[in-house]
Scaffold this motif. Structure first.
Motif, PDB file in Angstrom:
ATOM      1  N   UNK A   1      38.810  63.335 -38.275  1.00 29.52           N
ATOM      2  CA  UNK A   1      40.543  63.480 -38.310  1.00 29.52           C
ATOM      3  C   UNK A   1      41.170  62.341 -38.366  1.00 29.52           C
ATOM      4  N   UNK A   2      42.243  62.211 -39.318  1.00 32.10           N
ATOM      5  CA  UNK A   2      43.251  61.058 -39.471  1.00 32.10           C
ATOM      6  C   UNK A   2      43.855  60.765 -38.021  1.00 32.10           C
ATOM      7  N   UNK A   3      44.162  59.752 -37.650  1.00 31.22           N
ATOM      8  CA  UNK A   3      44.929  59.580 -36.393  1.00 31.22           C
ATOM      9  C   UNK A   3      45.957  58.352 -36.611  1.00 31.22           C
ATOM     10  N   UNK A   4      47.248  58.677 -35.897  1.00 34.57           N
ATOM     11  CA  UNK A   4      48.207  57.732 -35.636  1.00 34.57           C
ATOM     12  C   UNK A   4      48.543  57.375 -34.237  1.00 34.57           C
ATOM     13  N   UNK A   5      48.843  56.211 -34.027  1.00 39.89           N
ATOM     14  CA  UNK A   5      49.319  55.721 -32.705  1.00 39.89           C
ATOM     15  C   UNK A   5      50.761  55.467 -32.812  1.00 39.89           C
ATOM     16  N   UNK A   6      51.898  56.077 -32.218  1.00 38.64           N
ATOM     17  CA  UNK A   6      53.172  55.643 -32.397  1.00 38.64           C
ATOM     18  C   UNK A   6      53.639  54.840 -31.046  1.00 38.64           C
ATOM     19  N   UNK A  29      47.319  65.955 -38.692  1.00 42.83           N
ATOM     20  CA  UNK A  29      47.094  64.586 -38.401  1.00 42.83           C
ATOM     21  C   UNK A  29      47.206  64.249 -36.730  1.00 42.83           C
ATOM     22  N   UNK A  30      46.095  63.780 -36.227  1.00 39.25           N
ATOM     23  CA  UNK A  30      45.911  63.504 -34.765  1.00 39.25           C
ATOM     24  C   UNK A  30      47.312  62.323 -34.388  1.00 39.25           C
ATOM     25  N   UNK A  31      47.986  62.767 -33.511  1.00 37.89           N
ATOM     26  CA  UNK A  31      49.139  61.869 -33.117  1.00 37.89           C
ATOM     27  C   UNK A  31      48.974  61.449 -31.597  1.00 37.89           C
ATOM     28  N   UNK A  32      49.233  60.275 -31.033  1.00 37.03           N
ATOM     29  CA  UNK A  32      49.142  59.768 -29.658  1.00 37.03           C
ATOM     30  C   UNK A  32      50.409  59.042 -29.602  1.00 37.03           C
ATOM     31  N   UNK A  33      51.321  59.114 -28.530  1.00 38.42           N
ATOM     32  CA  UNK A  33      52.436  58.461 -28.478  1.00 38.42           C
ATOM     33  C   UNK A  33      52.242  57.840 -26.807  1.00 38.42           C
ATOM     34  N   UNK A  52      43.925  53.639 -28.042  1.00 37.13           N
ATOM     35  CA  UNK A  52      43.406  53.654 -29.284  1.00 37.13           C
ATOM     36  C   UNK A  52      41.881  53.551 -29.154  1.00 37.13           C
ATOM     37  N   UNK A  53      41.660  53.205 -28.080  1.00 34.11           N
ATOM     38  CA  UNK A  53      39.875  53.218 -27.506  1.00 34.11           C
ATOM     39  C   UNK A  53      39.670  54.622 -27.447  1.00 34.11           C
ATOM     40  N   UNK A  54      40.480  55.599 -26.920  1.00 36.23           N
ATOM     41  CA  UNK A  54      40.115  57.155 -26.775  1.00 36.23           C
ATOM     42  C   UNK A  54      39.872  57.841 -28.090  1.00 36.23           C
ATOM     43  N   UNK A  55      40.451  56.976 -29.025  1.00 28.89           N
ATOM     44  CA  UNK A  55      40.180  58.021 -30.473  1.00 28.89           C
ATOM     45  C   UNK A  55      38.701  57.608 -31.231  1.00 28.89           C
ATOM     46  N   UNK A  56      38.316  58.631 -31.820  1.00 27.78           N
ATOM     47  CA  UNK A  56      36.935  58.456 -32.306  1.00 27.78           C
ATOM     48  C   UNK A  56      36.711  57.398 -33.613  1.00 27.78           C
ATOM     49  N   UNK A 221      39.226  55.084 -42.264  1.00 30.67           N
ATOM     50  CA  UNK A 221      38.796  54.203 -40.978  1.00 30.67           C
ATOM     51  C   UNK A 221      37.768  53.365 -41.031  1.00 30.67           C
ATOM     52  N   UNK A 222      37.883  51.737 -40.756  1.00 30.32           N
ATOM     53  CA  UNK A 222      36.642  51.331 -40.413  1.00 30.32           C
ATOM     54  C   UNK A 222      35.853  51.560 -39.167  1.00 30.32           C
ATOM     55  N   UNK A 223      34.558  51.386 -39.419  1.00 28.42           N
ATOM     56  CA  UNK A 223      33.679  51.680 -38.072  1.00 28.42           C
ATOM     57  C   UNK A 223      34.428  50.845 -36.857  1.00 28.42           C
TER      58      UNK A 223
END
Length: 232
Positions: A1-6, A29-33, A52-56, A221-223
């Motif tokens: 899943x695509x993810x964004x951190x705001x 889109x997965x979103x973390x704020x 960031x580290x918690x996202x796959x 996303x890069x590995x």
């Protein structure tokens, strides 16, 4: 899943990004704020790094205003987006670059313990002057006191030198001089200029949503442990 951190700026809260987050989540889109206000730039950076580290997969990470200082110091992002934000180089801090406009400095109210807050009436004009009145009033109501010293923090790393970046200049900004924004934007790969004030995520959230969706559309996303190298 695509993810964004705001990543929000000084005096702000994650709730200021609520509309943007809701609209991104509505399209899958997965979103973390993350919540900042950890007392220092290094502590705020650590909070975003943990998100960031918690996202796959490496996410797109957007920083607003002081949030740019924070995202400059992270690693493991796939793409950085700066919105009226600080792109700091070696030894630089937001305060050292003259981060606050005279209008914003005049709106600061000293609080006990060295923290500061913003005068509500002045904050409306400076931060949300181009926003509809109900949205501006709601955003001012969310503002919180800010611990001292964060703006003087110097990032330990400079991720914009190693991965792809987008800068959004807010041309009607009354908090951070647009000429300073353009100078910092020259450090980024991709530069956009919007005719908005300091906080488009409040007044025109669809601008943020559309930008992130465009960036995500071709984005693979890069590995983990692999940066996105760019030529500058």
């Amino acid at each position: 899943m695509a993810a964004v951190v705001l990543v929000h700026g000084l005096y702000h809260r994650p709730e200021h990004f609520a509309t943007v987050a809701e609209r991104l989540r509505a399209v899958g889109i997965e979103v973390v704020v993350p919540e900042l206000h950890r007392g220092s730039l290094s502590a705020d950076t650590a909070a975003v790094q943990a998100a960031i580290d918690a996202l796959p997969e490496p996410p797109i990470v957007l920083g607003h205003s002081y949030g740019g200082s924070v995202i400059t110091g992270v690693h493991g992002a796939g793409h950085l987006v700066y919105v009226a934000a600080f792109v700091l180089d070696d030894g630089e801090s937001a305060a050292g670059l003259g981060g606050m406009s005279p209008q914003l400095q005049a709106a600061i109210i000293p609080e006990p313990g060295g923290s500061t807050s913003l005068h509500p009436d002045r904050a409306v004009d400076i931060l949300y002057g181009d926003c509809p009145e109900p949205l501006a009033a709601g955003a001012v109501g969310l503002l919180r006191a800010q611990a001292p010293g964060c703006g003087r923090g110097v990032p330990e790393r400079h991720s914009w030198k190693h991965i792809s970046t987008t800068y959004v200049v807010c041309a009607q900004d009354r908090a951070i001089d647009p000429s300073l924004q353009r100078k910092m934007a020259s450090r980024c790969n991709d530069v956009r200029e919007w005719q908005t004030g300091h906080s488009p995520f409040v007044g025109q959230p669809d601008l943020i949503v559309q930008l992130l969706r465009k960036l995500l559309a071709p984005y693979t996303p890069p590995r983990r442990n692999e940066g996105v190298t760019t030529t500058r």
